[in-house]
Write a protein that holds these residues in place. Structure first.
Motif, PDB file in Angstrom:
ATOM      1  N   ASN A 532       0.842  -1.188   0.000  1.00 15.18           N
ATOM      2  CA  ASN A 532       0.000   0.000   0.000  1.00 15.18           C
ATOM      3  C   ASN A 532       0.884   1.247   0.000  1.00 15.18           C
ATOM      4  N   SER A 533       0.276   2.401   0.031  1.00 10.46           N
ATOM      5  CA  SER A 533       1.035   3.646  -0.073  1.00 10.46           C
ATOM      6  C   SER A 533       1.969   3.842   1.121  1.00 10.46           C
ATOM      7  N   GLU A 534       1.520   3.437   2.330  1.00  5.79           N
ATOM      8  CA  GLU A 534       2.367   3.578   3.519  1.00  5.79           C
ATOM      9  C   GLU A 534       3.609   2.703   3.411  1.00  5.79           C
ATOM     10  N   THR A 535       3.427   1.490   2.901  1.00  3.68           N
ATOM     11  CA  THR A 535       4.573   0.597   2.739  1.00  3.68           C
ATOM     12  C   THR A 535       5.539   1.146   1.703  1.00  3.68           C
ATOM     13  N   GLN A 536       5.008   1.725   0.642  1.00  3.52           N
ATOM     14  CA  GLN A 536       5.873   2.311  -0.376  1.00  3.52           C
ATOM     15  C   GLN A 536       6.716   3.442   0.214  1.00  3.52           C
ATOM     16  N   GLU A 537       6.122   4.252   1.070  1.00  2.00           N
ATOM     17  CA  GLU A 537       6.865   5.322   1.726  1.00  2.00           C
ATOM     18  C   GLU A 537       7.920   4.752   2.667  1.00  2.00           C
ATOM     19  N   PHE A 538       7.583   3.660   3.340  1.00  2.00           N
ATOM     20  CA  PHE A 538       8.532   3.012   4.242  1.00  2.00           C
ATOM     21  C   PHE A 538       9.741   2.490   3.474  1.00  2.00           C
ATOM     22  N   PHE A 539       9.494   1.915   2.303  1.00  4.88           N
ATOM     23  CA  PHE A 539      10.586   1.405   1.481  1.00  4.88           C
ATOM     24  C   PHE A 539      11.532   2.532   1.077  1.00  4.88           C
ATOM     25  N   GLN A 540      10.979   3.687   0.740  1.00  5.17           N
ATOM     26  CA  GLN A 540      11.823   4.813   0.365  1.00  5.17           C
ATOM     27  C   GLN A 540      12.663   5.296   1.553  1.00  5.17           C
ATOM     28  N   ARG A 541      12.104   5.167   2.743  1.00  7.72           N
ATOM     29  CA  ARG A 541      12.823   5.623   3.931  1.00  7.72           C
ATOM     30  C   ARG A 541      13.973   4.691   4.291  1.00  7.72           C
ATOM     31  N   ILE A 542      13.735   3.385   4.202  1.00  4.32           N
ATOM     32  CA  ILE A 542      14.774   2.439   4.617  1.00  4.32           C
ATOM     33  C   ILE A 542      15.819   2.214   3.532  1.00  4.32           C
ATOM     34  N   LYS A 543      15.576   2.759   2.342  1.00  7.39           N
ATOM     35  CA  LYS A 543      16.537   2.592   1.249  1.00  7.39           C
ATOM     36  C   LYS A 543      17.926   3.063   1.663  1.00  7.39           C
ATOM     37  N   ASP A 544      17.994   4.183   2.385  1.00  3.26           N
ATOM     38  CA  ASP A 544      19.282   4.730   2.805  1.00  3.26           C
ATOM     39  C   ASP A 544      19.897   3.955   3.956  1.00  3.26           C
ATOM     40  N   GLU A 545      19.135   3.076   4.584  1.00  4.08           N
ATOM     41  CA  GLU A 545      19.637   2.291   5.709  1.00  4.08           C
ATOM     42  C   GLU A 545      20.148   0.917   5.270  1.00  4.08           C
ATOM     43  N   ILE A 546      19.995   0.617   3.985  1.00  2.06           N
ATOM     44  CA  ILE A 546      20.435  -0.665   3.437  1.00  2.06           C
ATOM     45  C   ILE A 546      21.526  -0.397   2.414  1.00  2.06           C
ATOM     46  N   PRO A 547      22.712  -0.964   2.545  1.00  4.40           N
ATOM     47  CA  PRO A 547      23.778  -0.757   1.555  1.00  4.40           C
ATOM     48  C   PRO A 547      23.340  -1.193   0.159  1.00  4.40           C
ATOM     49  N   ASP A 548      23.931  -0.568  -0.854  1.00  7.68           N
ATOM     50  CA  ASP A 548      23.545  -0.845  -2.238  1.00  7.68           C
ATOM     51  C   ASP A 548      23.699  -2.312  -2.604  1.00  7.68           C
ATOM     52  N   ASP A 549      24.733  -2.965  -2.072  1.00  7.86           N
ATOM     53  CA  ASP A 549      25.016  -4.339  -2.448  1.00  7.86           C
ATOM     54  C   ASP A 549      24.456  -5.359  -1.471  1.00  7.86           C
ATOM     55  N   ALA A 550      23.605  -4.926  -0.557  1.00  6.01           N
ATOM     56  CA  ALA A 550      23.048  -5.839   0.441  1.00  6.01           C
ATOM     57  C   ALA A 550      21.958  -6.707  -0.162  1.00  6.01           C
ATOM     58  N   LEU A 551      21.752  -7.892   0.433  1.00  2.70           N
ATOM     59  CA  LEU A 551      20.688  -8.798   0.022  1.00  2.70           C
ATOM     60  C   LEU A 551      19.691  -8.900   1.164  1.00  2.70           C
ATOM     61  N   VAL A 552      18.400  -8.737   0.850  1.00  3.75           N
ATOM     62  CA  VAL A 552      17.353  -8.674   1.866  1.00  3.75           C
ATOM     63  C   VAL A 552      16.428  -9.872   1.734  1.00  3.75           C
ATOM     64  N   ALA A 553      16.224 -10.594   2.833  1.00  2.47           N
ATOM     65  CA  ALA A 553      15.281 -11.707   2.851  1.00  2.47           C
ATOM     66  C   ALA A 553      13.906 -11.188   3.242  1.00  2.47           C
ATOM     67  N   GLY A 554      12.880 -11.875   2.777  1.00  3.47           N
ATOM     68  CA  GLY A 554      11.521 -11.490   3.125  1.00  3.47           C
ATOM     69  C   GLY A 554      10.512 -12.374   2.431  1.00  3.47           C
ATOM     70  N   ASN A 555       9.348 -12.495   3.014  1.00  4.18           N
ATOM     71  CA  ASN A 555       8.259 -13.263   2.419  1.00  4.18           C
ATOM     72  C   ASN A 555       7.624 -12.427   1.313  1.00  4.18           C
TER      73      ASN A 555
END
Length: 667
Positions: A532-555
């Motif tokens: 949803n829109s809130e999750t999309q905003e959250f993704f934009q926020r955490i983008k800077d907290e995750i290194p460019d070459d990092a791999l993220v697990a998730g369902n």
């Protein structure tokens, strides 16, 4: 972002699909409708083939590389066209300008109606499609953006080095990535723009070419084809919302042009604008384009092509019989039937198509109702398109009396109806040998119906106009000279008036049905959305907290997989049912045990996983695959995880468990 702001990128998208193909068409002597109708198919064949060749050559995928290849191919086409210009292989007289202008001007009302539907159903060009297949298509674009590789031979794994790649037609993704590279558009915007161009430009142009070959230089027929082509909801509109089947839509958008090629090489054309020699060359291009866009197109056109090919074989056998060569005619027909049967049997039994054939969709209506749906153009229990359907039925009568060439189109329409009924009302194991090429899916088969319905609708309006003119001219002498020209103009005016009346009476060719079908893929209620829109905003926020070459697990079912599309951070599971390695299987089911199970920790280190993303979505909660990802639930305060950021149900954790041993040894 609004649709007006997207116009420049929309024009660039259209340019990628049209300019290379049009340049080649003109260099080999095609003009007007023939040149433009074949252009998208040619451009796609070049673009998708280039992706394969560049990766094999170790060259990065880029807009510049594709432009260079296009220039080279256009130059080669120019040389070939110059050398063969005077040969019969390229024989076909260009249309008078008035014929082409009538066809192109006739596209405009349909494009306007189509764009209105797009704007009403997809309110902005950056709106996300929230369907099952959209996740793969979005992340495929993200993979191409990061890897600079776009080959159909490797795209299927989305860069997963743990599993072998298999063929996956990537033309849609290749085109989408070019739009991103050349305009700076985001992934959702590029996806929507490619789909819009396929819908309101490629499909009407393709239908126009088929009409040109069936009706010849009939100005009235060509003037109304483009608008009528966008009135049938089963295609292209249904595939904008169902699936979402974007590559299938792009491929089927040029299917009428491919069918026009079949009519050309079998010489069942009213007045050829392509030429048999060019037709054979175009057939090769069509096979490449279809194979790299979606093989579904090959099967669909193959079914419809049976009738012009069969009719040509029958006509040839009869000519041989009259020439005293009856045995030869029989041998040729038997050989052709045996060849077609062997091809069908191979594709119906080979393991290569087993996954496609074994898909199951439960029947949802009776055979009689399914037939009624086709007659009323109301597939999948949608609104009946009464007046448009009546015009199509009139076109069947036109095939019997006024336009005999349409009989082959009627036969194709009946064959498609049969296949649709099998999937919508029966769908048993024994029917898979006929419908398995389309995943036994009624939506994919229903998409074939407008390929034949459009020319039948055109024929129906021509038939009605002819009857009205004949009645008004009863007892009058046949016009000659300037009177004949006036009569022709009056005929065209009446045909266009009838088509316009159809548009007006139906409120714009049944716009609500089109809008409903498209909206189904975009207006998904929360929490069944991917994000949803809130999750999309959250993704934009955490983008800077995750290194460019990092791999993220998730369902992926809770929306975490969309992080790659929306924030350019690679995820371990980019789709719901991707093929995985044993280590990835272990992580999916047991990441929550990372602090207590050394095997899980080893897998995390080997794969390079640094974060766990927990989303807030609940996409397809009834899907049994949810259980596969049971180890990726919210770990809360469990050891081995450090909460980095949170927003409601969306949380980002750093995986710290595997750092503990190294930290202890250092101390």
């Amino acid at each position: 972002m609004n649709w007006f702001e997207a116009v420049p990128a929309l024009l660039v998208t259209a340019a990628w699909l049209l300019v290379p193909g049009v340049a080649i068409s003109y260099l080999v002597g095609l003009r007007g409708i023939a040149a433009w109708g074949l252009a998208p198919m040619t451009s796609l064949a070049i673009i998708a083939s280039t992706a394969v060749v560049l990766e094999m050559a170790g060259i990065d995928w880029s807009a510049l590389a594709v432009l260079v290849v296009c220039v080279v191919v256009v130059a080669v086409a120019g040389v070939v066209g110059f050398l063969l210009r005077r040969r019969r292989i390229f024989a076909a007289e260009p249309d008078p300008r008035a014929v082409s202008v009538a066809g192109f001007v006739g596209l405009l009302p349909g494009m306007v109606l189509g764009m209105i539907t797009i704007v009403m159903a997809i309110h902005a060009p950056d709106v996300l499609n929230q369907t099952y297949d959209a996740l793969f298509h979005y992340n495929a674009l993200a993979y191409i953006q990061d890897s600079h590789q776009a080959s159909s031979l490797t795209l299927s794994t989305l860069g997963n080095p743990e599993v072998p790649g298999v063929f996956y037609p990537a033309a849609w993704h290749d085109l989408g990535s070019l739009v991103m590279l050349s305009t700076g558009s985001s992934i959702p915007v590029a996806a929507n723009l490619v789909t819009v161009v396929a819908t309101i430009i490629v499909w009407p142009l393709s239908c126009l070419l088929l009409a040109r070959q069936l009706f010849g230089r009939h100005v009235g027929a060509l003037a109304i084809t483009g608008t009528l082509s966008l009135g049938f909801a089963a295609f292209p509109w249904d595939l904008l919302g169902f699936g979402v089947l974007w590559p299938n839509l792009l491929g089927m958008a040029f299917a009428p042009a491919a069918l026009a090629i079949v009519f050309t090489v079998t010489r069942w054309v009213a007045d050829d604008a392509i030429g048999v020699g060019r037709g054979w060359l175009a057939a090769v291009v069509a096979v490449v384009a279809a194979g790299l866009t979606h093989p579904n197109v090959l099967f669909s056109v193959g079914v419809l092509a049976l009738f012009p090919i069969g009719a040509r074989l029958g006509a040839r056998a009869w000519e041989l019989h009259k020439a005293g060569k009856t045995v030869r005619g029989i041998v040729e027909v038997v050989a052709a039937v045996l060849f077609a049967g062997l091809v069908w049997w191979y594709t119906a039994t080979t393991p290569a198509f087993a996954n496609t054939r074994d898909q199951y969709w439960p029947p949802f209506e009776t055979p009689a109702n399914a037939v009624g749906d086709v007659l009323l153009n109301a597939t999948h229990r949608h609104e009946a398109l009464w007046i448009l359907s009546i015009v199509v039925i009139v076109g069947v009568f036109a095939a019997r009396r006024e336009w005999p060439i349409l009989r082959l189109i009627v036969a194709g329409h009946v064959a498609t109806t049969f296949l649709y009924v099998l999937t919508a009302a029966i769908n048993r194991p024994d029917t898979k040998k006929f419908t398995g090429y389309w995943y036994n899916d009624s939506h994919r088969l229903a998409a074939m119906l407008p390929i034949t319905a459009v020319p039948l609708a055109v024929g129906g309006i021509l038939f009605i106009a002819a009857k009205l003119l004949a009645r008004s001219a009863e007892g009058a002498e046949a016009p000659t000279g300037w009177r004949a020209r006036i009569a022709t103009t009056s005929s065209t005016t009446l045909i266009v008036t009838l088509a316009a009346a159809l548009v007006v009476v139906t409120g714009g060719l049944y716009p609500k049905d089109r809008e409903v079908r498209v909206t189904a893929g975009y207006a998904v209620p929360y929490p069944a959305q991917l994000v949803n829109s809130e999750t999309q905003e959250f993704f934009q926020r955490i983008k800077d907290e995750i290194p460019d070459d990092a791999l993220v697990a998730g369902n992926p079912f809770n929306g975490s997989a969309m992080l790659w599309t929306l924030a350019d951070r690679q995820v371990l599971f980019p789709h719901f049912r991707s093929t995985q390695s044993p280590e990835q299987d272990l992580v999916a089911g047991h990441l929550d045990e990372v602090a207590s199970d050394p095997e899980v920790c080893d897998a995390v280190e080997d794969l390079g996983i640094e974060f766990l993303l927990v989303g807030g979505g609940e996409f397809r909660t009834s899907d049994i695959k949810w259980e596969y990802y049971s180890g990726l639930d919210d770990p809360g305060s469990a050891p081995g995880f450090e909460l980095v950021d949170t927003d409601g149900d969306s949380k980002l954790y750093r995986i710290t468990a595997c750092d503990i041993p190294s930290s202890d040894s250092d101390g």
